[in-house]
Design a protein around this motif. Structure first.
Motif: not given
Length: 913
Positions: A259, A350, A377, A379
């Motif tokens: 995360f 996430h 990614t 988060s």
């Protein structure tokens, strides 16, 4: 303060130890569902009584015992309730419905054992409304376990909810939906949307949600699909207290060691920045060029927070807490009611494989190729809290109220992306994002209702609701490293987008909304009639600014960044006059082109009449007149175009409406309506602003020449109300759109730029089917089960942004009042809908259907079943959120994609009963 607390303590103590009890309730007309003012309530044992007030409510303070209570009103059958048991210190709620006099029935006598059913009450509202109305009651929320209005509304016929927040009615986009709070418009936390974020309203604050699908002159004229009215709890009939706690778990998102987050302020968990992210110097200050070798440049560069990238950490569970209370007390000759509620939620998302892509169509064939790919990614930690406080004071003929509603919402976002430019630069960029978005809305509502005269035939009401919206995006940090050549060290290369930016964006908006309405009820040969009129005023002003700063580097290969954004602003890497050939320095100054001011003023007046043509046929018709003026002050980025109070919208709209209802029998209606509404551009759309989304890299371009849309609406519906809240209905609707506003790719050469434009006129045709039925018709043991389903089909002559060709909602619920068990399973899906209109080699972009299946099981236990424990599972089918290019073949070209995963929530609650 001590004296006040002592007095309140004595008051509550007196109530607790009193040998008397209270009976409270509402008297309504069984046919219209409207309250009966000044009805007589007579206690036979005491030869005494009282009357209802302007809301049809009454209160009786009685000693312990058993009573018979008679309800009478001129022109209505007498209604008597026997065996009413009054207990000391207890509040008994007893609502009564009365019917007009008939030759067959002169008096109705029942016992006091009654079950209040707000779903039935809502069904009465829908059945007798002059508009085509759907909606939900607070009882529905409890059955399905919905935590906020956004979750609940997905079950309403013809309604879908974008991202769990913004309502879409009848498959039309957010632009054509209006959100109002207790009958008055309020702004949302996303002021560029017409509808308010529905997840802002926890269900413990709500009595009912009504969705108006047809326009009448007493409603705002700028909606087409529907107007959603959130009706909050107002005047509690008994002391209420509830508290709830929930924990949510998503296996794909929680307890994840990857995360991404970054250091923030001490108050991040309260939903606002404590000043840590504030611009470290005055925005009007001039930053010297490094060529001047001024040490002030070094000081400004050092003043920035050093952290430029989010780093891996481990998140935990979603959490929410809610608490609410309310009561009413005698004060002087009237009654004082109060309500207070507080809700807090901390949640995490996430996405490890989020995508943002751009595709072109080959000029020689229909095949597509990717020109840019971006993925990685993202988060997000979200904090949201809301507080509601309200006071109402009521006399027999008058009621005034004050309500304050506050919402605070914040997102802390960390992201790492890989961006591939496959056509123009042939580059590969690694990008870090560290962002914070803070939003707040404060709404104050001052209201009054007055029954004029002793018969209450004439009513006057007024509302004044100022609102303040603040949106702050403090210190949005993005850093890109060019890693195209794997044999070279990652480098800052601004010409291809591998650069370092720090952005502050601020939006402040103030809204004033006020309305005054007067109505007069009178009798005609064929039944009750009403004439109604009023005025409505809306004034808005918005200030928006962007402060943009860039970090530049001299001789970067000697600084040892090593591709780590958090190394860039280390003290030893800062440029200084003494070492002027090496180091990091800041550039950027305040630019008027990055600010704008916009205003809107809407003045409206209306008059309408409800008239019974025959005993079964009622017509409601009228006219609303709206004068709308928008102004804009701003400068384009090049400084070549400037506006100062330029009027960008100047419209006088005549909005007629006719609603016809033919009652085939007491529970069957045939409805028809015709009306005109408008859809106005938002402040951001009607501008020359250029606003970039730092996550996707896509840019929104305003259009100062944008015009409003005009829509003609036609509806036909037949509805059959069965026992309780059961219903079967079928509707058809037809809408003519003139100058619809569509979001379009700006040009074939700028696929990342989007602009709203007025496109071709469009006709829309739709069908709605609805059925809700208890399974008691199969067997009495199945009476606790209810099934409901609704389906909407929509088509248009030209593609329309946000138009869902189909919407399906289906569910089954169980409510065991005696055993305390409850449960529900709800399925929702909407058809593939247009999101962005393409141009040239860039195809249209469509949202892929999201198939949502949610389930809940709960158990009530303890004394009077005051405690509840429930488990909810969301997105059981593990559906994804995705938008694709319309390739018109089997080739898949993803525009963007994210996987929300499955979420499980365990909730515990206590309610005073």
């Amino acid at each position: 303060m001590r004296n006040l607390l002592f007095i309140l303590f004595l008051a509550f103590s007196g109530m607790a130890y009193s040998q008397t009890g209270l009976i409270r309730g509402t008297v309504t007309d069984i046919n219209t569902g409207e309250p009966i003012m000044f009805a007589n309530i007579y206690i036979e044992q005491l030869k005494d009584g009282t009357t209802t007030d302007l809301d049809g409510k009454y209160e009786l303070k009685l000693d312990e015992g058993v009573y018979s209570i008679a309800f009478t009103y001129l022109g209505y059958n007498e209604y008597t309730v026997t065996d009413v048991i009054v207990k000391a210190g207890d509040v008994k709620v007893m609502d009564v419905t009365m019917a007009e006099e008939s030759e067959m029935i002169e008096q109705i006598v029942v016992t006091a054992e009654q079950i209040r059913n707000t779903e039935v009450a809502l069904a009465t509202i829908k059945r007798k409304s002059i508009n085509l109305v759907d909606g939900l009651s607070s009882q529905s929320f409890k059955k399905t376990g919905d935590g906020n209005a956004g979750e609940a509304l997905k079950r309403v016929t013809g309604v879908s909810v974008e991202g769990g927040k913004h309502v879409v009615v009848r498959g039309l986009g957010d632009r054509y939906t209006k959100t109002i709070l207790n009958g008055v418009e309020i702004p949302g936390l996303d002021p560029d949307k017409n509808s308010v974020q529905m997840d802002l309203f926890p269900t413990n604050l709500i009595d009912n949600i009504l969705v108006y699908k047809t326009f009448s002159p007493d409603l705002p004229g700028d909606f087409t699909g529907g107007a959603v009215d959130v009706i909050t709890k107002d005047f509690p009939e008994r002391k209420t207290f509830s508290v709830g706690l929930s924990l949510g778990y998503n296996p794909d998102m929680h307890f994840n060691s990857n995360f991404l987050s970054y250091d923030g302020g001490k108050t991040d968990l309260l939903g606002f920045d404590d000043g840590t992210r504030a611009l470290p110097f005055d925005k009007y200050v001039s930053i010297p060029d490094v060529a001047l070798k001024n040490p002030v440049t070094t000081a400004f560069t050092k003043s920035f927070d050093q952290q430029l990238a989010a780093v891996p950490t481990t998140n935990n569970l979603d959490k929410s807490l809610s608490i609410s209370t309310g009561n009413q007390l005698k004060l002087g000759k009237g009654t004082l009611g109060y309500i207070a509620a507080l809700n807090y939620a901390n949640s995490f998302t996430h996405f490890e494989d989020i995508q943002f892509n751009e595709y072109y169509r080959n000029s020689g064939d229909n095949n597509f190729f990717a020109s840019k790919r971006s993925g990685g990614t993202v988060s997000t930690e979200n904090v949201q809290w809301s507080a509601l406080g309200g006071l109402s004071y009521k006399l027999r003929n008058h009621k005034v109220g004050l309500q304050v509603f506050r919402v605070q919402d914040a997102d802390k976002i960390g992201g790492k992306f890989t961006q591939l430019d496959l056509e123009f630069n042939d580059s590969k960029i690694l990008r870090d994002n560290a962002e914070y978005y803070q939003r707040a809305i404060t709404n104050i509502a001052l209201t009054g209702e007055h029954a004029l005269g002793n018969d209450g035939k004439m009513k006057f009401s007024w509302k004044f609701t100022p609102s303040i919206v603040n949106l702050t995006e403090p210190d949005i940090r993005t850093t890109g490293f060019d890693v195209t050549n794997p044999d070279e060290a990652p480098s800052i290369f601004p010409s291809i987008g591998a650069d370092i930016t720090r952005i502050w964006r601020n939006l402040n908006e103030i809204n004033y909304n006020g309305r005054a309405d007067v109505s007069y009820d009178f009798k005609m040969k064929n039944g009750d009639a009403k004439i109604k009129g009023g005025i409505y005023v809306t004034a808005k002003e918005r200030d928006f600014e962007i402060l943009n700063y860039l970090l530049r580097v001299k001789n970067q290969y000697s600084l040892g960044f090593n591709g780590d954004a958090n190394n860039i602003l280390r003290p030893e890497n800062i440029w200084t006059p003494e070492n002027s050939t090496t180091g990091v320095y800041v550039i950027g100054n305040y630019q008027a082109a990055n600010t704008f001011n916009a205003t809107q003023q809407v003045l409206a007046g209306y008059v309408m009449t409800e008239m019974p043509i025959t005993k079964k046929f009622k017509a409601t018709y009228g006219l609303r007149v709206e004068k709308a003026d928008n102004t804009y002050t701003g400068t384009n980025n090049q400084g070549t175009v400037s506006y100062n109070g330029q009027k960008v919208l100047d419209e006088l709209n005549l909005l007629p409406s006719v609603n016809l209802i033919y009652s085939i029998d007491d529970r069957t209606n045939l409805r028809a309506s015709a009306n005109r509404t408008v859809a106005r551009p938002t402040f951001k759309e009607s501008s020359i602003a250029q606003i970039q989304d730092r996550i996707s890299g896509r840019t929104f371009l305003g259009n100062i020449d944008l015009q409003q849309s005009t829509i003609n609406n036609f509806d036909l519906r037949i509805e059959k109300y069965l026992t309780g809240a059961d219903i079967i209905s079928a509707s058809v609707f037809y809408k003519q759109f003139y100058d619809p506003i569509q979001l379009v790719v700006f040009s074939p050469s700028t696929p990342s730029d989007y602009q709203p434009k007025n496109l071709e006129d469009t006709d829309v045709f739709g069908i709605e089917l609805e059925a809700a039925k208890s399974l008691s018709f199969i067997h009495n043991k199945l009476s606790a089960f209810t099934v409901n389903t609704n389906y909407t089909y929509v088509t248009s002559t030209m593609p329309l942004i946000g138009l869902s060709p189909s919407i399906l909602n289906a569910g089954i619920s169980y409510n065991g009042r005696e055993n305390g068990w409850s449960g529900s399973a709800v399925y929702n899906v909407q058809g593939r809908r247009l999101s962005i209109v393409g141009i040239g080699r860039i195809a249209d972009i469509y949202e892929v259907p999201f198939k949502g299946l949610n389930m809940k099981i709960g158990k009530a236990f303890g004394t009077a079943k005051s405690y509840t424990l429930s488990l909810t599972a969301d997105n059981i089918l593990n559906s994804v959120r995705q938008r694709d290019y319309d390739t018109q073949n089997d080739q898949l070209a993803i525009f963007d994609r994210r996987e929300p995963g499955r979420r499980f929530t365990l909730s515990f609650g206590y309610t005073l009963k």
